[in-house]
Design a protein around this motif. Sequence first.
Motif, PDB file in Angstrom:
ATOM      1  N   TYR A 172       0.825  -1.212   0.000  1.00 42.83           N
ATOM      2  CA  TYR A 172       0.000   0.000   0.000  1.00 42.83           C
ATOM      3  C   TYR A 172       0.860   1.263   0.000  1.00 42.83           C
ATOM      4  N   GLU A 192       5.027   5.069  -0.946  1.00 38.35           N
ATOM      5  CA  GLU A 192       4.322   4.059  -1.735  1.00 38.35           C
ATOM      6  C   GLU A 192       5.053   2.724  -1.634  1.00 38.35           C
ATOM      7  N   LYS A 193       4.325   1.715  -1.236  1.00 41.45           N
ATOM      8  CA  LYS A 193       4.823   0.338  -1.142  1.00 41.45           C
ATOM      9  C   LYS A 193       6.243   0.256  -0.551  1.00 41.45           C
ATOM     10  N   ILE A 206      -6.251   3.842   1.328  1.00 43.30           N
ATOM     11  CA  ILE A 206      -7.248   3.075   0.574  1.00 43.30           C
ATOM     12  C   ILE A 206      -7.762   3.993  -0.542  1.00 43.30           C
ATOM     13  N   TYR A 209      -9.710   9.532  -2.392  1.00 38.31           N
ATOM     14  CA  TYR A 209      -8.883  10.721  -2.173  1.00 38.31           C
ATOM     15  C   TYR A 209      -9.721  11.971  -2.421  1.00 38.31           C
ATOM     16  N   GLN A 231       3.726   7.728  -9.262  1.00 40.14           N
ATOM     17  CA  GLN A 231       2.854   7.403  -8.132  1.00 40.14           C
ATOM     18  C   GLN A 231       2.076   8.625  -7.649  1.00 40.14           C
ATOM     19  N   THR A 233       0.802   8.764  -4.729  1.00 47.00           N
ATOM     20  CA  THR A 233       1.292   8.943  -3.352  1.00 47.00           C
ATOM     21  C   THR A 233       2.438   9.953  -3.311  1.00 47.00           C
ATOM     22  N   ARG A 255     -13.760  -2.544   3.961  1.00 46.58           N
ATOM     23  CA  ARG A 255     -13.183  -2.432   2.621  1.00 46.58           C
ATOM     24  C   ARG A 255     -12.846  -3.819   2.077  1.00 46.58           C
TER      25      ARG A 255
HETATM   26  C1  G1P Z   1      -2.955   1.974  -5.145  1.00 41.13           C
HETATM   27  C2  G1P Z   1      -2.175   3.132  -4.528  1.00 41.13           C
HETATM   28  C3  G1P Z   1      -1.779   2.792  -3.091  1.00 41.13           C
HETATM   29  C4  G1P Z   1      -3.013   2.426  -2.286  1.00 41.13           C
HETATM   30  C5  G1P Z   1      -3.793   1.292  -2.975  1.00 41.13           C
HETATM   31  C6  G1P Z   1      -5.113   1.067  -2.262  1.00 41.13           C
HETATM   32  O1  G1P Z   1      -2.077   0.873  -5.282  1.00 41.13           O
HETATM   33  O2  G1P Z   1      -1.017   3.391  -5.309  1.00 41.13           O
HETATM   34  O3  G1P Z   1      -1.143   3.903  -2.503  1.00 41.13           O
HETATM   35  O4  G1P Z   1      -2.627   2.041  -0.992  1.00 41.13           O
HETATM   36  O5  G1P Z   1      -4.076   1.623  -4.347  1.00 41.13           O
HETATM   37  O6  G1P Z   1      -5.841   0.031  -2.841  1.00 41.13           O
HETATM   38  P1  G1P Z   1      -2.402  -0.420  -6.183  1.00 41.13           P
HETATM   39  O7  G1P Z   1      -3.210  -1.335  -5.333  1.00 41.13           O
HETATM   40  O8  G1P Z   1      -3.176   0.064  -7.375  1.00 41.13           O
HETATM   41  O9  G1P Z   1      -1.079  -1.006  -6.541  1.00 41.13           O
END
Ligand code: G1P
Length: 294
Positions: A172, A192-193, A206, A209, A231, A233, A255
């Motif tokens: 996430y 991010e991640k 989640i 935004y 990103q 983020t 969720r």
């Molecule tokens: C995206 C966002 C991430 C968020 C996530 C939530 O990532 O980049 O910051 O936490 O959605 O579902 P993804 O799941 O598309 O890789």
Amino acid sequence: MRKKVTKAIFPVAGMGTRFLPATKSVPKEIMTLVDRPLIQYAIDEARAAGIKEFIFVTSRGKGALEDYFDLAPQLEQELRKKGKTELLDILKSTNMDSGAIAYIRQHKALGLGHAVWCARRLVGNEPFAVILPDDVIAAEKPCLQQMVEAYQETGGNMVAAMEVAPERASSYGVLDISEENGQLVKVKGMVEKPPADQAPSNLAVIGRYILSPSVLQNLNKMKSGAGGEIQLTDAIALDIENHNNVYGYRFRGQRFDCGSKSGFLQATVSFGLAREELHDDLKAYLKSLMLDDA
Ligand code: G1P
């Protein structure tokens, strides 16, 4: 009075490879939970939050999404002839006012930040929402509506936030928190991640935004980040450096990660059980499975 949030971006350009072969010809967002496509849940949530303009960032092969929100005169005529008013009512929820929905293509899969940036001219200079339809949130008061109400007080940028197991944080965007105030947290950084041992907390972003237009400006200059992608983020984190506030909002609700097969199945069961006409049958079936397992 703060400017109302009336525009929402729905990034739906992803290929949905995790759901192949289904997604070979069906956009992931059209896959159904019970009888409604994922995108319908996202649109209903946006409407409840006061969104009036719906901006879809799509890609090749997503034509079914455009058809879904179009009128279907032949089908409607047939249903009218047969007196199926209930079904006609159900169809109404898929209708959009003329000009309320816009589609723009992301030509290359360069990441979520890039997808949002593709919609910059349609958003203009006002706050906007972003909804990731993969994240389906069951809640008494729809999640984005909760956030819009909180945003009326705070302004700035706001992301939906949820605690995750520490070992899951690296999947996430993760918040670095400076202050806690009930459901609201003030954010001093976002990653991010992050690698498993480097997550600043286990409060994850989640896919909901509310962002100020400065984030779109940040995206103008964004380089690729985690996973080699641009990103969202990172662009929000840059806003903190530019002294704009970022808040995490711990929403009330459950969720489901419908970007994963397991999450999708869990959502199917949960939304199925929530439907009066399906509840008893489905529950009896689930009970019989548990007995088999015992
Ligand atoms: C995206 C966002 C991430 C968020 C996530 C939530 O990532 O980049 O910051 O936490 O959605 O579902 P993804 O799941 O598309 O890789």
